[in-house]
Scaffold this motif. Structure first.
Motif, short mmCIF file in Angstrom:
data_model
loop_
_atom_site.label_atom_id
_atom_site.label_comp_id
_atom_site.label_asym_id
_atom_site.label_seq_id
_atom_site.Cartn_x
_atom_site.Cartn_y
_atom_site.Cartn_z
N ALA A 1 0.84 -1.20 0.00
CA ALA A 1 0.00 0.00 0.00
C ALA A 1 0.87 1.25 0.00
N GLY A 2 1.91 1.24 0.82
CA GLY A 2 2.82 2.39 0.86
C GLY A 2 3.51 2.60 -0.47
N ALA A 3 3.97 1.52 -1.10
CA ALA A 3 4.65 1.64 -2.39
C ALA A 3 3.72 2.20 -3.45
N LEU A 4 2.48 1.67 -3.50
CA LEU A 4 1.51 2.15 -4.50
C LEU A 4 1.21 3.63 -4.30
N LEU A 5 1.03 4.01 -3.02
CA LEU A 5 0.73 5.42 -2.74
C LEU A 5 1.86 6.32 -3.23
N THR A 6 3.09 5.93 -2.90
CA THR A 6 4.24 6.74 -3.33
C THR A 6 4.32 6.83 -4.85
N ILE A 7 4.17 5.67 -5.52
CA ILE A 7 4.30 5.64 -6.98
C ILE A 7 3.23 6.51 -7.63
N GLU A 8 2.00 6.36 -7.15
CA GLU A 8 0.90 7.10 -7.78
C GLU A 8 1.04 8.60 -7.59
N VAL A 9 1.43 8.98 -6.35
CA VAL A 9 1.59 10.42 -6.10
C VAL A 9 2.72 10.99 -6.95
N ALA A 10 3.84 10.26 -6.99
CA ALA A 10 4.97 10.74 -7.77
C ALA A 10 4.62 10.83 -9.25
N ALA A 11 3.89 9.83 -9.75
CA ALA A 11 3.51 9.83 -11.16
C ALA A 11 2.55 10.98 -11.45
N GLY A 12 1.58 11.20 -10.55
CA GLY A 12 0.61 12.26 -10.75
C GLY A 12 1.24 13.64 -10.70
N TRP A 13 2.34 13.74 -9.98
CA TRP A 13 3.04 15.02 -9.84
C TRP A 13 3.56 15.51 -11.20
N ASN A 14 4.15 14.58 -11.96
CA ASN A 14 4.78 14.95 -13.22
C ASN A 14 3.83 14.87 -14.41
N ALA A 15 2.90 13.91 -14.35
CA ALA A 15 2.12 13.62 -15.55
C ALA A 15 1.24 14.80 -15.94
N SER A 16 1.02 14.92 -17.24
CA SER A 16 0.12 15.97 -17.71
C SER A 16 -1.32 15.49 -17.62
N THR A 17 -1.52 14.19 -17.79
CA THR A 17 -2.89 13.67 -17.73
C THR A 17 -3.24 13.33 -16.29
N ASP A 18 -4.51 13.03 -16.08
CA ASP A 18 -5.00 12.70 -14.75
C ASP A 18 -5.04 11.20 -14.50
N ALA A 19 -4.69 10.40 -15.52
CA ALA A 19 -4.84 8.95 -15.38
C ALA A 19 -3.78 8.42 -14.42
N GLY A 20 -4.14 7.36 -13.66
CA GLY A 20 -3.19 6.76 -12.75
C GLY A 20 -2.17 5.91 -13.49
N LEU A 21 -1.07 5.62 -12.82
CA LEU A 21 -0.02 4.82 -13.45
C LEU A 21 -0.37 3.34 -13.38
N ILE A 22 -0.68 2.86 -12.19
CA ILE A 22 -1.05 1.45 -12.01
C ILE A 22 -2.53 1.36 -11.63
N LEU A 23 -2.91 2.15 -10.65
CA LEU A 23 -4.30 2.15 -10.19
C LEU A 23 -5.10 3.17 -11.00
N ASP A 24 -6.38 2.89 -11.14
CA ASP A 24 -7.26 3.81 -11.86
C ASP A 24 -7.91 4.74 -10.84
N TRP A 25 -7.07 5.54 -10.19
CA TRP A 25 -7.62 6.31 -9.07
C TRP A 25 -8.58 7.41 -9.47
N PRO A 26 -8.51 8.01 -10.69
CA PRO A 26 -9.55 9.00 -11.02
C PRO A 26 -10.95 8.40 -10.96
N GLU A 27 -11.05 7.11 -11.33
CA GLU A 27 -12.38 6.48 -11.27
C GLU A 27 -12.79 6.24 -9.81
N TRP A 28 -11.81 5.84 -8.98
CA TRP A 28 -12.10 5.69 -7.55
C TRP A 28 -12.60 7.00 -6.97
N ARG A 29 -11.91 8.07 -7.38
CA ARG A 29 -12.26 9.38 -6.85
C ARG A 29 -13.70 9.74 -7.24
#
Lengths: 204, 199
Positions: free
Chosen positions: B19-47
């Motif tokens: 859980a910690g690894a996924l959280l870190t990866i997703e936050v780091a990916a979302g920081w740089n990415a131009s799109t809103d899509a998640g890297l591994i998890l589909d968190w925009p849909e969760w949201r």
């Protein structure tokens, strides 16, 4: 009952128990609070709000970098905590390195009484002292089988001994014979002043 | 329970680490990415799902109830994960002697069943309580009671538990041949810890 002999009874599960207890309490309290919210115990307004409140997302959106730093830190913390927990939980119980331990050929086995016939079912690779202690323990009347291992630290080794007794065995005689037959010679052979022992009795 | 704890503990640890690894990866990916899509998890849909469900919705209630039940189960497993050994008095202070409740129960049962006039015996033992139930045959239950007690005390005197358990003995009368099950007199005896220590 000395503290060290008691510690040798079994590998401690206290770390696992605390970790699982804390995680369980967290889930239990979180679930109960969420249930209370859902049933309106925290007010009808709160119960009607979305799970992810727009007020929360707006507040986070105003400080996006702060939110990201906090989330990343939380993620790293969880990752490290989880790995430390897993490693501690899966790590084998350490064996003390002592004279006469794993590979020491200098063990003075002549001080230990040997059984009349050598046991044939000895698994190879066990330390000399464990092999000899096991053999000595089976010479006690009523002891059908014995297993032993050294536990504790290098500086403070202890012996864990499991004895399988015949149901008609005299438990007192076995306990009283331990010191002279098994423990005193083992102490001499290992050249340690004290060798606390945890003896677990089972029936065959 | 202890085995379950040993298996469950590293699995939960890995879940926490994942859980910690996924959280870190997703936050780091979302920081740089131009799109809103998640890297591994589909968190925009969760949201989106979290934003449209209220706390009152049945889905949220079921999830909360499930979480509470899982938490309670973990608490029970953690608390029940202690060893149930019975500690006996060792020959020297540097020797701790323990045995299992099952071994104690078996020793007591063997001794009680070997007494004259005992038809059958069953024993339950824990570190705190040893309860014996015996059935008389050809002897009055009242007469058998002290015999059974003596036998139990004999086993405990030989083992010398570090904390003497409370002993409960119950002797049932032999069933009368013309069976009258409701008229089965029984006698009981209970001894406190204190009386155990002074035989």
């Amino acid at each position: 009952m000395s503290r060290r002999s008691r510690a040798a009874v079994a590998r401690s599960a206290i770390g696992d128990r605390w970790s699982v207890l804390l995680l369980g309490l967290l889930a239990l309290v979180g679930g109960l609070v969420a249930l209370a919210t859902g049933f309106g115990l925290l007010g009808d307004f709160r119960a009607g709000q979305p799970l992810l409140d727009p007020a929360t997302t707006n507040a986070l959106g105003e400080h996006p970098n702060f939110a990201r730093v906090v989330a990343t830190a939380l993620g790293v913390l969880l990752f490290v905590l989880g790995l430390v927990w897993a490693v501690r939980s899966l790590r084998p119980e350490p064996r003390p390195k002592v004279v006469g331990g794993e590979d020491d050929p200098a063990l003075d086995t002549t001080a230990l009484p040997m059984p009349a016939e050598p046991a044939t079912s000895e698994p190879p690779g066990r330390s000399a002292v464990v092999r000899v202690v096991t053999a000595a323990a089976t010479t006690l009347p009523g002891v059908a089988k014995a297993t032993a291992r050294l536990v504790g630290s290098d500086a403070a080794p202890a012996l864990r001994l499991t004895l399988w007794l015949a149901p008609e065995a005299e438990v007192r005689a076995v306990c009283d014979g331990l010191e002279a037959t098994v423990l005193a010679p083992a102490r001499n052979a290992l050249v340690v002043p004290a060798l606390p022992a945890a003896v677990h009795l089972r029936l065959t | 329970m202890r085995v379950l704890l040993r298996v469950l503990s590293p699995l939960l640890a890995l879940v926490v680490a994942a859980a910690g690894a996924l959280l870190t990866i997703e936050v780091a990916a979302g920081w740089n990415a131009s799109t809103d899509a998640g890297l591994i998890l589909d968190w925009p849909e969760w949201r989106a799902a979290l934003e449209e469900r209220t706390w009152r919705s049945s889905g949220a209630r079921w999830a909360a109830g499930g979480l509470a039940v899982v938490g309670l189960a973990l608490v029970v497993i953690a608390l029940a994960g202690r060893r149930q050994d019975i500690e006996l008095t060792g020959p020297t202070p540097d020797v701790t002697v323990t045995t299992t409740p099952r071994a104690l129960a078996r020793l007591v049962r063997l001794r009680v069943a070997a007494a004259d006039g005992v038809d059958r015996a069953s024993v339950a033992a824990s570190p705190r309580v040893v309860s014996v139930r015996a059935r008389a045959s050809g002897v009055a239950a009242e007469a058998l009671l002290p015999v059974v007690r003596d036998r139990v005390d004999g086993v405990l005197a030989a083992l010398r538990p570090a904390r003497p358990p409370k002993v409960t003995v119950r002797v049932d009368a032999a069933p009368a041949r013309p069976a009258t099950p409701e008229a089965s007199p029984e006698v009981r005896s209970e001894a406190s810890r204190a009386s155990q220590e002074t035989p």
